[in-house]
Design a protein around this motif. Structure first.
Motif, PDB file in Angstrom:
ATOM      1  N   CYS A 167       0.827  -1.215   0.000  1.00  0.00           N
ATOM      2  CA  CYS A 167       0.000   0.000   0.000  1.00  0.00           C
ATOM      3  C   CYS A 167       0.859   1.263   0.000  1.00  0.00           C
ATOM      4  O   CYS A 167       0.513   2.245  -0.664  1.00  0.00           O
ATOM      5  CB  CYS A 167      -0.963  -0.020   1.177  1.00  0.00           C
ATOM      6  N   ARG A 168       1.980   1.245   0.703  1.00  0.00           N
ATOM      7  CA  ARG A 168       2.880   2.396   0.680  1.00  0.00           C
ATOM      8  C   ARG A 168       3.378   2.648  -0.741  1.00  0.00           C
ATOM      9  O   ARG A 168       3.418   3.775  -1.208  1.00  0.00           O
ATOM     10  CB  ARG A 168       4.066   2.170   1.626  1.00  0.00           C
ATOM     11  N   ARG A 169       3.721   1.579  -1.435  1.00  0.00           N
ATOM     12  CA  ARG A 169       4.207   1.703  -2.817  1.00  0.00           C
ATOM     13  C   ARG A 169       3.105   2.165  -3.762  1.00  0.00           C
ATOM     14  O   ARG A 169       3.357   2.927  -4.696  1.00  0.00           O
ATOM     15  CB  ARG A 169       4.809   0.389  -3.292  1.00  0.00           C
ATOM     16  N   HIS A 208      -2.236   9.140  -0.849  1.00  0.00           N
ATOM     17  CA  HIS A 208      -1.911   9.060   0.574  1.00  0.00           C
ATOM     18  C   HIS A 208      -1.866   7.609   1.011  1.00  0.00           C
ATOM     19  O   HIS A 208      -2.660   6.788   0.556  1.00  0.00           O
ATOM     20  CB  HIS A 208      -2.969   9.803   1.403  1.00  0.00           C
ATOM     21  N   GLU A 209      -0.960   7.311   1.912  1.00  0.00           N
ATOM     22  CA  GLU A 209      -0.881   5.953   2.453  1.00  0.00           C
ATOM     23  C   GLU A 209      -2.176   5.559   3.156  1.00  0.00           C
ATOM     24  O   GLU A 209      -2.555   4.400   3.145  1.00  0.00           O
ATOM     25  CB  GLU A 209       0.312   5.821   3.398  1.00  0.00           C
ATOM     26  N   ARG A 210      -2.857   6.524   3.744  1.00  0.00           N
ATOM     27  CA  ARG A 210      -4.116   6.247   4.452  1.00  0.00           C
ATOM     28  C   ARG A 210      -5.194   5.713   3.518  1.00  0.00           C
ATOM     29  O   ARG A 210      -6.067   4.966   3.943  1.00  0.00           O
ATOM     30  CB  ARG A 210      -4.629   7.498   5.149  1.00  0.00           C
ATOM     31  N   THR A 211      -5.160   6.105   2.247  1.00  0.00           N
ATOM     32  CA  THR A 211      -6.202   5.688   1.308  1.00  0.00           C
ATOM     33  C   THR A 211      -5.724   4.630   0.318  1.00  0.00           C
ATOM     34  O   THR A 211      -6.508   4.149  -0.487  1.00  0.00           O
ATOM     35  CB  THR A 211      -6.749   6.891   0.528  1.00  0.00           C
ATOM     36  N   ALA A 212      -4.456   4.249   0.382  1.00  0.00           N
ATOM     37  CA  ALA A 212      -3.906   3.304  -0.591  1.00  0.00           C
ATOM     38  C   ALA A 212      -4.550   1.923  -0.502  1.00  0.00           C
ATOM     39  O   ALA A 212      -4.718   1.254  -1.520  1.00  0.00           O
ATOM     40  CB  ALA A 212      -2.397   3.197  -0.435  1.00  0.00           C
TER      41      ALA A 212
END
Length: 130
Positions: A74-76, A84-88
């Protein structure tokens, strides 16, 4: 499924503003996924995706898959999509549940078999389909 139909499903699932945003997210998620699975599996997946997504997956496949968990995945995705990482995880789910509906059950099992069990939720599954 045609490309525009794929994007329409992703757009609806991800509640994106337009097809362009759905395309950007789809390319990001599928690109990260292609680097996470073996090249032969990326090729098999690409064969079941509409153009131009098939070429994007094939081009993103590495020689060797990288090994990392859902959080790093998800970070990638966030990094690649410019999000945003929060929405990935939401983004990944919108794309990968569409992929799960599109590909054959055997292909989905092969994909899930290459990934740790916690990835199944991104595909809208609790585990292998078979």
């Amino acid at each position: 499924m045609r490309y525009d139909e794929f994007l329409a499903q992703v757009r609806d699932r991800g509640e994106y503003a337009d097809q362009e945003e759905a395309a950007k997210v789809s390319e990001a998620v599928l690109g990260v996924l292609a680097g996470r699975i073996i090249p032969a599996e990326a090729k098999d997946l690409a064969a079941q995706l509409p153009a131009p997504l098939d070429a994007k997956v094939t081009a993103a496949a590495g020689e060797r898959p990288e090994s990392y968990g859902v959080e790093e995945f998800c970070r990638r995705v966030a990094e690649r999509a410019g999000g945003h990482e929060r929405t990935a995880q939401w983004d990944a789910g919108a794309v990968l549940t569409t992929v799960a509906d599109l590909v054959s059950p055997g292909e989905l099992d092969q994909l899930l078999g290459q990934l740790p069990a916690d990835y199944a939720v991104l595909f809208g599954r609790s585990g292998p389909t078979g």
